[in-house]
Design an enzyme around this catalytic site. Structure first.
Site, PDB file in Angstrom:
ATOM      1  N   ASP A 179      -1.248  -0.449   5.980  1.00  0.00           N
ATOM      2  CA  ASP A 179      -1.408   0.102   7.351  1.00  0.00           C
ATOM      3  C   ASP A 179      -2.956  -0.313   7.655  1.00  0.00           C
ATOM      4  OD1 ASP A 179      -2.035   1.865   5.478  1.00  0.00           O
ATOM      5  OD2 ASP A 179      -2.437   3.241   6.740  1.00  0.00           O
ATOM      6  N   ASP A 188       0.663  -1.161   0.098  1.00  0.00           N
ATOM      7  CA  ASP A 188      -0.076  -0.032  -0.063  1.00  0.00           C
ATOM      8  C   ASP A 188       0.734   1.340  -0.035  1.00  0.00           C
ATOM      9  OD1 ASP A 188      -2.640   1.233   0.303  1.00  0.00           O
ATOM     10  OD2 ASP A 188      -2.003   1.860   2.265  1.00  0.00           O
ATOM     11  N   ASP A 210      -0.202   4.938   0.905  1.00  0.00           N
ATOM     12  CA  ASP A 210      -0.408   6.121   1.882  1.00  0.00           C
ATOM     13  C   ASP A 210      -0.419   5.421   3.205  1.00  0.00           C
ATOM     14  OD1 ASP A 210      -0.777   8.765   2.680  1.00  0.00           O
ATOM     15  OD2 ASP A 210      -2.110   9.193   1.017  1.00  0.00           O
TER      16      ASP A 210
END
Length: 342
Positions: free
Chosen positions: A225, A26, A28
């Site tokens: 995250d 991922d 961001d």
């Protein structure tokens, strides 16, 4: 789909960058935040790549093209080709192309990422419901997307045109904080039409399929995250995952995670890709990792010992997830997490 319920983070005797052939990362909250590289990300990814691990970047943001994402990563010091970037725009474009004729017109409510992805699949992007589209596709179009674009989607959907969405993330992080994401815009159209879109992005299977088709990964590791997109996407794809704590997920959310949100591994940041992972073992009525032992007490999680904070968190995960079984843990882990400074 029947899967074994994970009750503790796993250990690994090998560095994760050696145990897996491809990292599906991922962006961001993992690689950058507010456009700037997260601490240790550039160095960690460079080391993993030099060691032979293929790095691929998987994003639900359908606004930017793979070329733009690759250029941004390269500027940060992470050399990246456009072919290393997989977006929800690409996933939804493939989904649409499998259901409409070649060369068909598709009404676009979003930005350049969607238009480029549609053309890649041989479809023609259009801007109005009066252009006789055979499908509507909605993706994040940036903060300046106007209300009239949602109206165009509603006009077409009311005529029976099928509706697709790149993703349904309700929020998107920015330099000034959390802003409405594509999921919020999708809700506007859903409320107005009563329709339901076909969705492609994480955590749903079309996105995972797109990543595997484009990367050729044989033993991928999802690195993210967010529990509800990255980790659930790995669960749905039946592949392993690494949760890093540089983004939106905190310790309390991790302890309360239901089975589909429980990562294979937990680490502080992307340096965790370059190391093995400690084992969590049973210890009497509890679980031990490093110098910490965690147990499920009466109404709360209890932690004894000392050592690295992450080892304590891994032990707490085992106690919480085992106590919760197939649900989410409701025991209070506040005091235990405070001991760890998390």
């Amino acid at each position: 789909m029947s899967q074994t319920v994970r009750t503790r983070p796993e250990g690994s005797g090998q560095a994760l960058s050696e145990a897996y052939d491809t990292a599906l990362l991922d962006l961001d909250g993992v690689v950058y935040a507010g456009g700037l590289a997260i601490a240790h990300a550039v160095e960690s990814l460079g080391t993993a790549s030099k060691g032979g691990m293929h790095l691929a970047y998987v994003t639900n943001n359908a606004l930017r093209t793979p070329d733009a994402v690759a250029e941004h990563l390269t500027e940060l010091g992470i050399p990246t080709e456009a072919s290393d970037v997989i977006t929800s725009a690409q996933a939804v474009a493939r989904l649409i192309s499998e259901q409409v004729p070649a060369g068909a017109r598709v009404l676009v409510i979003g930005g350049d990422g969607l238009r480029v992805a549609l053309r890649e699949r041989g479809l023609e992007p259009v801007d109005s419901a009066e252009d006789e589209p055979v499908a509507v596709v909605q993706g994040y179009g940036g903060p300046d997307l106007t209300w009239s674009r949602f109206a165009e989607a509603c006009y077409a959907i009311a005529r029976g045109v099928p509706w697709f969405a790149s993703n349904t993330d309700l929020t998107i992080p920015g330099a000034r904080g959390i802003a409405p994401g594509n999921g919020a815009a999708v809700e506007v159209v859903r409320i107005a039409t009563g329709a339901e879109p076909q969705v492609a992005g994480k955590p749903l299977p079309p996105m995972h399929r797109e990543t595997i088709l484009r990367t050729g990964a044989k033993r991928p590791l999802v690195v993210g995250d967010r529990l509800d997109t990255d980790i659930e996407g790995a669960f749905n794809g039946e592949v392993d995952s690494l949760l890093v704590l540089t983004g939106v997920t905190d310790g309390a959310q991790l302890l309360a995670a239901p089975p589909q949100h429980r990562p294979t591994y937990v680490d502080a940041d992307l340096r965790g890709m370059l190391t093995g992972q400690p084992e969590v073992v049973e210890a009497g009525d509890g679980f031990r990792c490093g110098g910490w032992t965690a147990t499920a007490g009466s109404g709360e999680l209890e932690l004894t010992g000392e050592g690295e904070a992450l080892d304590g968190l891994r032990a707490l995960c085992a106690a919480a997830w085992t106590a919760a079984g197939e649900g989410g843990c409701e025991l209070d882990g506040g005091k235990a997490l405070a001991r760890l400074g998390l």
